[in-house]
Design a protein around this motif. Sequence first.
Motif, PDB file in Angstrom:
ATOM      1  N   VAL A 271      37.353  37.839  47.250  1.00 34.92           N
ATOM      2  CA  VAL A 271      38.065  38.559  46.188  1.00 34.92           C
ATOM      3  C   VAL A 271      37.104  38.914  45.062  1.00 34.92           C
ATOM      4  CG1 VAL A 271      39.914  38.419  44.484  1.00 34.92           C
ATOM      5  CG2 VAL A 271      40.234  37.399  46.752  1.00 34.92           C
ATOM      6  N   ILE A 272      36.299  37.944  44.642  1.00 32.65           N
ATOM      7  CA  ILE A 272      35.369  38.157  43.530  1.00 32.65           C
ATOM      8  C   ILE A 272      34.393  39.287  43.852  1.00 32.65           C
ATOM      9  CG2 ILE A 272      33.482  37.090  42.219  1.00 32.65           C
ATOM     10  CD1 ILE A 272      34.993  34.418  42.509  1.00 32.65           C
ATOM     11  N   LYS A 273      33.982  39.362  45.102  1.00 31.59           N
ATOM     12  CA  LYS A 273      33.028  40.390  45.524  1.00 31.59           C
ATOM     13  C   LYS A 273      33.533  41.799  45.232  1.00 31.59           C
ATOM     14  CE  LYS A 273      30.852  42.110  49.785  1.00 31.59           C
ATOM     15  NZ  LYS A 273      30.714  41.874  51.249  1.00 31.59           N
ATOM     16  N   PHE A 291      38.176  26.902  39.509  1.00 32.86           N
ATOM     17  CA  PHE A 291      36.724  26.980  39.666  1.00 32.86           C
ATOM     18  C   PHE A 291      36.296  28.413  39.957  1.00 32.86           C
ATOM     19  CE2 PHE A 291      33.219  27.279  42.699  1.00 32.86           C
ATOM     20  CZ  PHE A 291      32.195  26.627  42.033  1.00 32.86           C
ATOM     21  N   PHE A 292      36.954  29.061  40.923  1.00 23.67           N
ATOM     22  CA  PHE A 292      36.589  30.424  41.295  1.00 23.67           C
ATOM     23  C   PHE A 292      37.046  31.433  40.247  1.00 23.67           C
ATOM     24  CE2 PHE A 292      36.387  28.401  45.498  1.00 23.67           C
ATOM     25  CZ  PHE A 292      35.148  28.856  45.917  1.00 23.67           C
ATOM     26  N   ILE A 298      33.311  35.418  34.738  1.00 24.61           N
ATOM     27  CA  ILE A 298      31.929  35.546  34.276  1.00 24.61           C
ATOM     28  C   ILE A 298      31.220  36.716  34.957  1.00 24.61           C
ATOM     29  CG2 ILE A 298      29.663  34.407  34.293  1.00 24.61           C
ATOM     30  CD1 ILE A 298      31.192  31.730  34.074  1.00 24.61           C
ATOM     31  N   ARG A 299      31.439  36.866  36.265  1.00 23.29           N
ATOM     32  CA  ARG A 299      30.638  37.798  37.059  1.00 23.29           C
ATOM     33  C   ARG A 299      31.228  39.194  37.187  1.00 23.29           C
ATOM     34  NH1 ARG A 299      28.649  34.113  42.223  1.00 23.29           N
ATOM     35  NH2 ARG A 299      27.626  32.468  41.017  1.00 23.29           N
ATOM     36  N   THR A 303      40.826  39.569  34.713  1.00 24.18           N
ATOM     37  CA  THR A 303      41.673  38.887  33.744  1.00 24.18           C
ATOM     38  C   THR A 303      42.217  37.622  34.395  1.00 24.18           C
ATOM     39  OG1 THR A 303      42.340  41.002  32.766  1.00 24.18           O
ATOM     40  CG2 THR A 303      43.709  39.073  32.268  1.00 24.18           C
ATOM     41  N   VAL A 304      41.920  36.483  33.808  1.00 21.81           N
ATOM     42  CA  VAL A 304      42.428  35.208  34.308  1.00 21.81           C
ATOM     43  C   VAL A 304      43.714  34.885  33.556  1.00 21.81           C
ATOM     44  CG1 VAL A 304      41.987  32.740  34.567  1.00 21.81           C
ATOM     45  CG2 VAL A 304      40.125  34.394  34.895  1.00 21.81           C
TER      46      VAL A 304
END
Length: 399
Positions: A271-273, A291-292, A298-299, A303-304
């Motif tokens: 997902v982050i990718k 954690f993810f 950051i990367r 929106t968290v």
Amino acid sequence: MSANVSDILDFTVQHFLRQYPDGRHLLELAGLTQEPSHEQNDPLSAYLTLGSLLRHRGLDPRAFLELVAARHEMAETTGRPLWVEANVPCALKAPLEIALKQAGEIQGRGTPPEARITVQSENESSISNQGDTITDLARMPDLTMAAGYNTLLDHAFMRRWATKEHFAANPGRKVNPALAPYGFADPQGIYRAIGVNVFVFVIDPVLAKGRETPDAWEKLLDEAFVRDVAVCGMGDKVSGSLMLHIQAKFGDDAVRRLGRNVRCGMHPSQVIKFLGTGSPQSPAVAVMPYFFARLADIRRPATVVWPRDGAVAMPFFQLVKRNGPEKLATLAAHMEGAEVGRVCSGAFFPSLHPDVPCPLPEEASLAWLGWDTLRENDLAALRRRAATLFEEGRGETRP
């Protein structure tokens, strides 16, 4: 090599497993993965000899004998190595290896207790995925660590084995004040919670544009996110823990809506990718461990969101066999101690230890099933029901 060790090649697999409580682990160390012929209750194991099994799988029987002999020699000089199995979230694997190395140093050896650490996406052969099949506690490690709503919490295991007669309890522990209100510590002290895995929403600002940001679980189930949500898993195989939470909190229809809205199971790193790229492979919303989510924040543009009705949280715990060697009690205490707690919290898995700062935001609220629910309801039955409802929902939108 002693004659009695050499003789084991003529043992049936069943007899070997009965004579050697850690026999299953020895077979795995030799390169044999879990399969029916390794189990004491499998009919084939009553006739197949150990030597035949090894030769059939292309393994050197003498090398296996040397492994067994080495274990015996170690047991005679230092006592047998502790057998530890941990099935944990992947982000916790490296920190846990550090913690076990620390434990080995505390016990006066440069190496950790012999451990088998698997991540939750690779848990098919782990003890925590076989709770309903355990008929003999000799099949279990000295210390078992597990996370999520796994089969060690099913009534088939819980009511037969999870008692003070079989496991060393540690009730009444002091708990981190930030986590104490949620009751993660087992009142009976059998399931000895170490820390908590917390799940939050990560929103892709590009793909979610024009839609109201979901700030609660109910909002995530809205029609606006049909087939646009990812949860932990791989393809059609998704984590059942989230289904159980949704069913308990919102009912059967909510699980169907979850199935309707979930496009697929994805590892959070996938997902982050794709976050912020507008890629059609990426969902608008993903539910992932904190954690993810921190990495995503950051990367990538993301929106968290902490659900205002409580982020799903599940304790990871250890089961410690009763009447084990003194070094087992030392290891268990270390795993519940402040050093390991700092390792866990440093990876954003909040520790229950009262002296370890909680890494969660002050405004964060958590939610989980609770020990009363787990003891009053058979998790296996709840899991089957939730999976059926989820698939019904997926069927409504599956191409």
